[in-house]
Design an enzyme around this catalytic site. Structure first.
Site, short mmCIF file in Angstrom:
data_model
loop_
_atom_site.label_atom_id
_atom_site.label_comp_id
_atom_site.label_asym_id
_atom_site.label_seq_id
_atom_site.Cartn_x
_atom_site.Cartn_y
_atom_site.Cartn_z
N TYR A 75 0.83 -1.21 0.00
CA TYR A 75 0.00 0.00 0.00
C TYR A 75 0.86 1.26 0.00
CZ TYR A 75 -3.91 -3.08 0.91
OH TYR A 75 -4.86 -4.07 0.81
N SER A 76 2.04 1.18 -0.58
CA SER A 76 3.00 2.27 -0.52
C SER A 76 2.54 3.50 -1.31
CB SER A 76 4.35 1.79 -1.07
OG SER A 76 5.22 2.88 -1.27
#
Length: 304
Positions: A75-76
């Site tokens: 989920y960067s």
């Protein structure tokens, strides 16, 4: 003839707006709260992501490099911002993602956005990911993808710290304390360097610090300042109490706080970084950590 600045081509909104809000826990103690709206810099590269990526993009363009490789989790925000920069500016992008099990699962919305922006996703196991900067791991990536410029996880390197000094300069004279949520330390390193001598920077880590003391980001920020500026710059410190279990972790208490803040101010609160920052500042205000008459600025680094 000078090369065109690729970052300028993105037309960022700079300086980012500074918004004063009246929030009861601060107002009761005579403390002004300002929001530094870095989330409004650019719709695809908001906040500290733009400030950290811009100098790296300039360096890549100046060196004639056309491919960027970077690292991140599933989920960067940094992976998404790098992919968007690649699409907008014509760089090829490669995202090395932590967790080889993700290769066998449908892409989550964050990684799907990266792929839609043209990023090649490469999933590696967590043990190898921890060794991502080792020469043998990088050599294997070069064998697979060819030539590329490496941008570190979270975008934090000496260039990024230098880029974030402008954030501090934009806030000179505006606040006594400027606070930012910290993941990899690059924004805090540059922010502190850019502030005026009597201002101080406060970092709120969103990751656990491990079993030892001080928090691991203490050394990271010191190292970044040494690499970027040749030594310590500015007055800064960390308050590691508000990680709520670690990166991207939350609790019902934090969720309720963020929802209440949103309702009071009609401002969407990003949960991974910004909610923890605002919770930490509210707690500090209630602890009378800020003298009456103080102005505190919170750097809003992203949107939900």
């Amino acid at each position: 003839m000078p090369r065109p600045d690729p970052a300028a081509a993105l037309r960022p909104r700079l300086p980012s707006p500074l918004q004063e809000i009246e929030d009861a826990p601060f107002a009761r103690r005579g403390v002004r709260l300002l929001l530094k709206r870095d989330d409004l810099i650019h719709p695809d590269l908001p906040g500290n992501k733009w400030r950290k990526l811009a100098p790296n993009l300039r360096a890549a363009a100046a060196a004639g490099e056309r491919a960027l490789l970077t690292f991140g989790g599933a989920y960067s925000n940094h992976l998404r911002a790098t992919a968007a920069a690649g699409r907008l500016l014509g760089f090829a992008t490669i995202g090395v993602v932590r967790g080889d099990e993700l290769a066998r699962a449908p892409l989550n919305p964050s990684l799907a956005r990266c792929a839609a922006d043209g990023m090649r996703l490469h999933f590696i196991d967590r043990t190898r990911y921890r060794r991502k900067t080792d020469p043998d791991v990088l050599a294997g990536l070069h064998d697979r993808f060819g030539a590329f410029r490496v941008i570190p996880e979270g975008g934090s390197n000496s260039l990024a710290a230098q880029g974030c000094t402008e954030l501090g300069r934009e806030l000179r004279g505006a606040a006594d304390t400027v606070a930012v949520a910290c993941g990899t330390g690059g924004t805090l390193a540059g922010l502190a360097a850019g502030l005026a001598p009597r201002q101080r920077a406060l970092g709120i880590p969103v990751l656990k610090g491990g079993t030892g003391a001080p928090h691991f980001l203490q050394q990271t920020v010191e190292d970044l300042q040494r690499a970027a500026f040749g030594g310590p710059r500015g007055s800064w410190h960390l308050d590691p109490r508000f990680h709520f279990g670690g990166y991207a972790r939350s609790t019902p208490e934090l969720d309720a706080f963020a929802a209440a803040f949103e309702a009071r101010h009609a401002l969407p609160v990003e949960r991974t970084y910004v909610a923890k920052l605002l919770y930490g500042l509210t707690t500090l205000a209630e602890e009378d950590a800020f003298p009456r008459g103080t102005t505190v600025a919170a750097v809003i680094t992203g949107t939900p």
